[in-house]
Motif scaffolding. Structure first.
Motif, mmCIF file in Angstrom:
data_model
loop_
_atom_site.group_PDB
_atom_site.id
_atom_site.type_symbol
_atom_site.label_atom_id
_atom_site.label_comp_id
_atom_site.label_asym_id
_atom_site.label_seq_id
_atom_site.Cartn_x
_atom_site.Cartn_y
_atom_site.Cartn_z
ATOM 1 N N ASP A 213 -5.272 8.257 -12.803
ATOM 2 C CA ASP A 213 -4.156 9.191 -12.738
ATOM 3 C C ASP A 213 -2.835 8.473 -12.494
ATOM 4 O OD1 ASP A 213 -5.892 11.297 -13.116
ATOM 5 O OD2 ASP A 213 -6.223 11.590 -10.975
ATOM 6 N N PHE A 214 -2.908 7.221 -12.040
ATOM 7 C CA PHE A 214 -1.704 6.436 -11.745
ATOM 8 C C PHE A 214 -1.693 5.190 -12.634
ATOM 9 C CE2 PHE A 214 -2.635 8.881 -7.966
ATOM 10 C CZ PHE A 214 -1.401 9.374 -7.600
ATOM 11 N N MET A 220 -1.583 -0.066 -19.433
ATOM 12 C CA MET A 220 -2.899 0.480 -19.103
ATOM 13 C C MET A 220 -3.432 -0.084 -17.795
ATOM 14 S SD MET A 220 -2.997 2.469 -21.562
ATOM 15 C CE MET A 220 -4.590 3.209 -21.264
ATOM 16 N N ARG A 221 -2.532 -0.366 -16.876
ATOM 17 C CA ARG A 221 -2.916 -0.827 -15.546
ATOM 18 C C ARG A 221 -2.242 0.058 -14.502
ATOM 19 N NH1 ARG A 221 -1.859 -7.303 -15.797
ATOM 20 N NH2 ARG A 221 0.193 -6.537 -16.392
ATOM 21 N N THR A 234 6.940 8.158 -16.423
ATOM 22 C CA THR A 234 6.870 7.066 -15.462
ATOM 23 C C THR A 234 6.157 5.864 -16.071
ATOM 24 O OG1 THR A 234 6.782 8.667 -13.647
ATOM 25 C CG2 THR A 234 6.131 6.406 -13.140
ATOM 26 N N PHE A 235 6.736 4.676 -15.833
ATOM 27 C CA PHE A 235 6.166 3.427 -16.325
ATOM 28 C C PHE A 235 6.355 2.357 -15.250
ATOM 29 C CE2 PHE A 235 8.265 5.712 -19.806
ATOM 30 C CZ PHE A 235 7.201 5.926 -20.676
ATOM 31 N N CYS A 236 5.649 1.228 -15.424
ATOM 32 C CA CYS A 236 5.946 0.054 -14.607
ATOM 33 C C CYS A 236 7.354 -0.422 -14.982
ATOM 34 C CB CYS A 236 4.949 -1.067 -14.858
ATOM 35 S SG CYS A 236 3.231 -0.667 -14.480
ATOM 36 N N LEU A 237 8.081 -0.907 -14.017
ATOM 37 C CA LEU A 237 9.450 -1.363 -14.272
ATOM 38 C C LEU A 237 9.481 -2.419 -15.377
ATOM 39 C CD1 LEU A 237 12.457 -1.663 -13.684
ATOM 40 C CD2 LEU A 237 11.886 -3.180 -11.790
ATOM 41 N N SER A 285 -3.816 -3.653 -4.175
ATOM 42 C CA SER A 285 -3.938 -5.062 -3.774
ATOM 43 C C SER A 285 -4.334 -5.931 -4.958
ATOM 44 C CB SER A 285 -4.970 -5.186 -2.647
ATOM 45 O OG SER A 285 -5.129 -6.530 -2.268
ATOM 46 N N GLU A 286 -5.278 -5.440 -5.766
ATOM 47 C CA GLU A 286 -5.688 -6.178 -6.954
ATOM 48 C C GLU A 286 -4.548 -6.274 -7.968
ATOM 49 O OE1 GLU A 286 -8.495 -7.833 -7.768
ATOM 50 O OE2 GLU A 286 -9.177 -7.527 -5.704
ATOM 51 N N ARG A 287 -3.827 -5.170 -8.133
ATOM 52 C CA ARG A 287 -2.696 -5.157 -9.077
ATOM 53 C C ARG A 287 -1.609 -6.120 -8.627
ATOM 54 N NH1 ARG A 287 0.391 -5.648 -12.487
ATOM 55 N NH2 ARG A 287 1.463 -4.096 -13.768
#
Length: 509
Positions: A213-214, A220-221, A234-237, A285-287
């Motif tokens: 969901d996030f 795709m991460r 919303t996207f990663c910066l 933490s993994e990300r």
């Protein structure tokens, strides 16, 4: 037998074995209702409606409980019962008067059509209940309506069947944003009571939160530094910036983001970030670990060093650049993000892609324009030799080793100092003899000629005035590249002296 506790125990076991059997949830709902656990009973009745939309008895039961909870007969609620009823909806008289009420004892003044439409919509989308679980009933029950909040009647009437899942999700977001006070004052305002049950009801079980969901729709991460565009996506910066390198449109809805790109106000979406921190700490933490590994790899200034293939650059000499290609926009941004603020500059080569020798540049300042272009102010730092050619995300990279001049001592050093002073005086004489307009152009672009250094070998790349002179002299790039690759200061001084003699003889009279 009215043994509700034992009935609830049996019904729980039944629902675990047959989670999609409506009859099991009906028994559980009756047991919960008998125990006075109205909110949980409503949830089970709604499960029944979702699993079997044709079960009219369940619809009536659900309607009855919802009306009793959402629309209590106000004249029957005494002031002294404020605290016990704090977990239920407290409706203002103005709001009640705006409703089309019916005189029905079972509905307690509730419009049967309104509630029926809600249950009917729920029956068309059974996975809504499974995705929201108890948050649907709990968050709705915990409302404390204020003058500037959306009325419950408006929310209920705005739920169309086919779009229920998206609409319900957005409306629940609005409902959850309404703060339910933990301290509810009595009518006289003198005594304040704690309501810990309300906080417990609003807590979402961690098992209901799914990392998917996030997930950023571009990489795709899991979201990392989430940013929301004006169009609501919303996207990663870093993912969004890479897309905007190519065109100023939202990657999903294609809405134009030129103004957003021009302002570059990439503010992180705090709510999304806090939800990830709270409910997905291990995944985050993994990300974060993956991101740090990427930054560490990009920070290496010996392996996979980014290479800007353009023109000649020399140590200590400024090199302003106009960056407009998407690949180089990404490259410059990464140099800034890693903190190295350095990249290599090489000449183009038809066979290898770029030359075997170049100069590292350090970014001093970057000025961005609304269309994504930028002007980058850089200065030469160190020379290098290319060991391996490569590529990363469209731009060139290289494994390199840095070049340093071989130092000399004794008689060779004295000879080097004499040659150094002689060539410097010759360079000054040549520059002084130039016409005023030509001198003005050189000074405007390269600045003044650096002074003579007392110690020629103090810098691993040699004296600064030498590189200034090499950049100013009218030499072809290949000739400049050959001199750049030399690691003997003596050989470079001899080469530049020959050039000075040549340009002096060829000067027009």
């Amino acid at each position: 037998m009215k043994n509700y506790q034992q009935a609830l125990h049996d019904a729980d076991a039944l629902c675990q074995n047959k989670p999609l059997w409506p009859k099991g949830h009906y028994v559980k709902a009756q047991a919960l209702s008998g125990l006075g656990r109205t909110e949980e009973a409503l949830k089970e009745f709604l499960y029944c409606v979702a699993l079997n939309p044709e079960w009219s008895l369940m619809k009536k039961e659900a309607q009855k409980i919802m009306c009793e909870m959402f629309f209590p007969a106000f004249e029957n609620v005494h002031d002294s019962l404020t605290a016990p009823f704090s977990s239920r909806t407290r409706l203002k008289p103005a709001f009640l008067s705006s409703l089309n009420t019916v005189e029905d004892g079972s509905a307690a003044g509730c419009s049967e059509d309104t509630v029926f439409r809600l249950t009917k919509a729920l029956s068309q989308e059974p996975d809504v209940l499974r995705s929201t679980n108890s948050s649907l009933s709990h968050n709705v029950l915990d409302l404390h309506f204020e003058d500037n909040k959306k009325s419950l009647g408006t929310i209920l009437s705005s739920l169309p069947g086919p779009r229920l899942k998206r609409k319900l999700s957005s409306d629940l977001t609005d409902l959850q944003s309404l703060d339910v006070p933990n301290k509810i004052p009595k009518k006289d305002g003198d005594t304040v009571l704690e309501n810990s049950a309300t906080s417990a009801l609003r807590e979402i079980p961690a098992v209901l939160v799914d990392a998917s969901d996030f997930e950023c729709s571009l990489c795709m991460r899991l979201f990392y530094e989430p940013v929301t565009t004006p169009c609501g996506h919303t996207f990663c910066l870093k993912c969004l910036e890479r897309c905007l390198d190519h065109n100023p449109y939202c990657p999903l809805c294609k809405e134009k983001l030129s103004e957003f790109l021009a302002s570059r106000t990439y503010k992180k979406t705090i709510l999304t970030e806090e939800l990830i921190v709270r409910y997905l700490p291990e995944e985050l933490s993994e990300r974060k670990k993956v991101y740090e590994e990427e930054m560490k790899e990009l920070s290496n200034l010996n392996e996979d060093v980014p290479i800007f293939v353009c023109t000649m650059a020399f140590p200590t000499i400024p090199c302003p650049l106009h960056v407009f290609e998407p690949r180089y926009r990404l490259m410059i941004r990464r140099c800034m993000e890693t903190g190295t603020k350095q990249f290599g500059m090489c000449l183009a080569d038809e066979l290898k892609g770029f030359a075997d020798y170049g100069c590292m540049l350090e970014i001093r300042d970057v000025k961005f324009f609304p269309d994504g272009r930028s002007v980058v102010d850089t200065v030469g730092v160190r020379r290098f030799k290319v060991l391996n050619h490569g590529q990363r995300d469209g731009y060139n990279t290289a494994n390199i080793e840095y070049l340093e001049d071989k130092k000399v001592e004794g008689a060779e050093y004295e000879e080097l100092v004499h040659l150094h002073d002689s060539v410097y005086d010759q360079a000054v004489a040549w520059f002084t003899s130039l016409k005023d307009n030509m001198k003005a152009q050189i000074l405007n672009h390269f600045g003044s000629m650096p002074g003579k250094e007392s110690e020629p070998q103090s810098n691993p790349s040699g004296p600064a005035w030498y590189w200034w002179l090499l950049a100013v002299l009218p030499l072809e790039n290949r000739a400049q590249l050959a001199i750049l690759a030399m690691t003997s200061l003596k050989d470079r001084l001899i080469a530049i002296r020959r050039v000075l003699i040549f340009v002096t003889r060829k000067r027009p009279r």
